[in-house]
Design a protein around this motif. Sequence first.
Motif, short mmCIF file in Angstrom:
data_model
loop_
_atom_site.label_atom_id
_atom_site.label_comp_id
_atom_site.label_asym_id
_atom_site.label_seq_id
_atom_site.Cartn_x
_atom_site.Cartn_y
_atom_site.Cartn_z
N PHE B 209 3.31 -2.14 0.35
CA PHE B 209 2.37 -1.37 1.29
C PHE B 209 0.91 -1.75 0.32
CE2 PHE B 209 -0.48 1.90 2.48
CZ PHE B 209 -0.68 1.65 3.84
N ASN B 210 0.87 -1.20 -0.86
CA ASN B 210 -0.45 -1.11 -1.63
C ASN B 210 -0.83 -2.51 -2.00
OD1 ASN B 210 -0.71 1.80 -1.64
ND2 ASN B 210 0.38 2.02 -3.73
N SER B 211 0.33 -3.46 -1.82
CA SER B 211 -0.15 -4.92 -2.46
C SER B 211 -0.64 -5.84 -1.25
CB SER B 211 0.97 -5.57 -3.04
OG SER B 211 1.96 -5.67 -2.09
N GLY B 212 -0.60 -4.82 0.22
CA GLY B 212 -1.03 -5.63 1.33
C GLY B 212 -0.12 -6.14 2.19
N CYS B 213 1.03 -6.11 2.18
CA CYS B 213 2.15 -6.52 3.25
C CYS B 213 1.78 -5.87 4.59
CB CYS B 213 3.40 -5.99 2.85
SG CYS B 213 4.13 -6.60 1.34
N VAL B 214 1.98 -6.58 5.52
CA VAL B 214 2.09 -5.90 6.83
C VAL B 214 3.21 -5.69 7.52
CG1 VAL B 214 1.47 -6.32 9.68
CG2 VAL B 214 -0.05 -7.44 7.51
N PHE B 215 3.66 -4.47 7.70
CA PHE B 215 4.82 -3.79 8.23
C PHE B 215 5.01 -3.87 9.83
CE2 PHE B 215 4.60 -2.42 3.84
CZ PHE B 215 5.76 -2.84 3.41
N ASP B 216 5.78 -4.28 10.35
CA ASP B 216 5.83 -4.65 11.77
C ASP B 216 6.11 -3.11 12.44
OD1 ASP B 216 5.08 -7.34 11.72
OD2 ASP B 216 7.41 -8.07 11.51
N GLY B 217 5.72 -3.10 13.60
CA GLY B 217 5.84 -1.96 14.31
C GLY B 217 7.49 -1.69 14.93
N THR B 305 7.43 4.89 19.40
CA THR B 305 7.02 3.55 18.96
C THR B 305 5.89 3.55 17.84
OG1 THR B 305 7.48 2.85 21.17
CG2 THR B 305 6.28 1.23 19.86
N VAL B 306 6.33 3.07 16.75
CA VAL B 306 5.64 3.06 15.61
C VAL B 306 4.79 1.80 15.37
CG1 VAL B 306 5.63 3.08 12.99
CG2 VAL B 306 7.47 4.43 14.36
N PRO B 307 3.61 1.86 15.36
CA PRO B 307 2.59 0.58 15.26
C PRO B 307 2.91 -0.29 14.01
CG PRO B 307 1.13 2.52 14.68
CD PRO B 307 2.57 2.81 15.21
N SER B 308 2.41 -1.26 13.78
CA SER B 308 2.57 -1.86 12.80
C SER B 308 1.44 -1.67 11.83
CB SER B 308 2.60 -3.67 13.04
OG SER B 308 1.14 -4.08 13.43
N ILE B 309 1.47 -1.62 10.45
CA ILE B 309 0.40 -1.25 9.77
C ILE B 309 0.18 -1.91 8.38
CG2 ILE B 309 0.94 1.57 10.42
CD1 ILE B 309 2.43 1.69 7.38
N ARG B 310 -0.91 -2.00 7.78
CA ARG B 310 -1.10 -2.52 6.65
C ARG B 310 -1.99 -1.64 5.82
NH1 ARG B 310 -5.90 -4.85 5.84
NH2 ARG B 310 -6.97 -6.03 7.44
N VAL B 311 -2.17 -1.85 4.59
CA VAL B 311 -3.24 -0.96 3.86
C VAL B 311 -4.54 -1.49 4.02
CG1 VAL B 311 -3.44 -2.50 1.81
CG2 VAL B 311 -3.52 -0.01 1.30
N GLN B 312 -5.71 -0.68 4.05
CA GLN B 312 -7.00 -1.04 3.95
C GLN B 312 -7.53 -1.60 2.75
OE1 GLN B 312 -8.52 2.79 4.20
NE2 GLN B 312 -8.73 2.85 6.41
N THR B 313 -8.18 -2.97 2.80
CA THR B 313 -8.67 -3.49 1.74
C THR B 313 -9.64 -2.50 1.03
OG1 THR B 313 -10.55 -4.56 3.10
CG2 THR B 313 -8.51 -5.78 2.64
N ASP B 314 -10.18 -2.64 -0.03
CA ASP B 314 -11.19 -1.93 -0.73
C ASP B 314 -12.45 -1.90 0.09
OD1 ASP B 314 -9.56 -1.46 -2.75
OD2 ASP B 314 -10.38 -2.72 -4.12
#
Lengths: 330, 330
Positions: B209-217, B305-314
């Motif tokens: 997650f911290n490295s920027g992967c997108v996790f599908d919902g 239903t969990v949405p897809s998520i990713r970490v915010q960029t700086d």
Amino acid sequence: MQVDEPVLLPRLSRVAVCGGTHGNELSGVYLVREMLKTEKRKEDGEPASVLMVLSNPRAMQQCSRYVDTDLNRCFTHATLNGPVSEGAPYEIFRARELNALLGPKGSRAAVDLICDLHNTTANMGLSFIAYSDCDWICLHIFRYLQMPDTPMRFIHFDVSTKESYSLDSIGKHGFAMEIGPQPHGCVKSNIYTAMKEGVQHMQDWVRCFNSGCVFDGGPVDVFTMVKNLDYPRDGETRSITAAIHPRLQDRDFCLLHPGEPLFQAFSGETIKYKGNEPLYAFFINECAYYEKGIALSLARKKRVTVPSIRVQTDEEERASEQSFASEEEE
Amino acid sequence: MQVDEPVLLPRLSRVAVCGGTHGNELSGVYLVREMLKTEKRKEDGEPASVLMVLSNPRAMQQCSRYVDTDLNRCFTHATLNGPVSEGAPYEIFRARELNALLGPKGSRAAVDLICDLHNTTANMGLSFIAYSDCDWICLHIFRYLQMPDTPMRFIHFDVSTKESYSLDSIGKHGFAMEIGPQPHGCVKSNIYTAMKEGVQHMQDWVRCFNSGCVFDGGPVDVFTMVKNLDYPRDGETRSITAAIHPRLQDRDFCLLHPGEPLFQAFSGETIKYKGNEPLYAFFINECAYYEKGIALSLARKKRVTVPSIRVQTDEEERASEQSFASEEEE
């Protein structure tokens, strides 16, 4: 076919069933409480044939194994009869009370039979644990149990009467009825029911025996304890560094062969059994034994041939008393 | 097919894994100890990404759930912030220490994620327990676990942040990882291994997650706690008079229908579930809950239903911080 004459044994007039010797082994606690209630409700004024005892009420109240020290290690000759200071552990005092009630250990005044109820976290089914492999009363009661859904074994701790340490050792005959698996501080209905049936069968047997039934002999497999194995421990902290291997967990009374998996370290690797001979494993991962340095116990199995028995008639008993008295005079 | 934009969430820079919050729930105790050892052995000088905490060392030493009071009920806003006298329970002080270390609860200084390790005597497999059914971080970590041999469920305790009482509530995100069945004071290798894998997967997910992967919902079944049921008890002594019915024991997360067997009294009779609606039973016969008056808990199941998520960029984080700050000023 030659039929052997039955061995004649004295009547079992006074029988005690004890629960709560370990205050967090709850099947016995609730079973003895229930039996005490049922007895109260009996209206026929029939004298209680069985004495029901809650052995460690203070530990029961705390729902802990013991308050100061393990009560079920306090019934050696030395602990019961040695000097005792005012600040001694509660269980030392309680052991003496129980010895006065049910013993004195080794005396003719002691109750005829003690059945002490225990639970274990090990997957042992129902076990009888006794200090003798030739106490025909205990072995016949064991043979009499009919519980098709419960595995049953007879365990023998080869310890002298003087050194024997558990509550059941203060009766003329005695055994622990140990049933598991059940977490301490927890009641499982199936374990409670197995214990209730075991105690009922024991009572039936005693009634039958006292009324003159002849019980045929036959073989019993006896597991004689050979040694205990401890967990691997950290040299400094003495904290355990491994658990019972998943392939051994819950397989009580399996034959453990040298080289088979024994422990799995928390770091992952397997530790093998390094003994010289295959032995039967039991008390595998008994939670209360961590502090005693016991991860499991190992036993040899042998077949004991139990003779047929019946109770002595009053006349035979008098004759035997007289011969006992004359022996004592010699 | 329309692909939704992932929800952007702040980086999880500070993660804590806690064991021994209950001193006799040993998987977490030994797992955290092992992780602390492994960390010591690391030679690359890499800063610890995960903080390992042994929450209640005094209770661990006694191998009891707690010393004076249940630590895992001490993290409400009121208990953490109220006045405290010198003679207050040890756990009140310890809760404040932990709140200083990992919180303060509800503040921006709090760690980003707490995973608190627990065991249960109930046959629950692996459960996540959280105070929210829309904490996408916790729900995504749950979705990420791949443990084919372990049943897994997500339990939701619908309690406000202020009233939430457990250690994991002082992090920005948090959940208890509860694994059973295991007797308290006991370690079973398979349970230990399941917990180790669960924690490893959680750490992998955070790294990803911290490295920027997108996790599908996708969907997650959430069990929301509705109510607890107590054992039948004696009106006078408050002692329990029944155990969980053998047909319900070990069947955690089954749907319990009105009229189905719930308890079996020590006297033998069956007591049925009298509720109005079928509900999912869990924490069935958790040994530590006898004193809390809980024989089992009941839940409703719903699909979230969990949405897809990713970490915010700086950059996104800075923008969000600014908008957060301007909101606070309003």
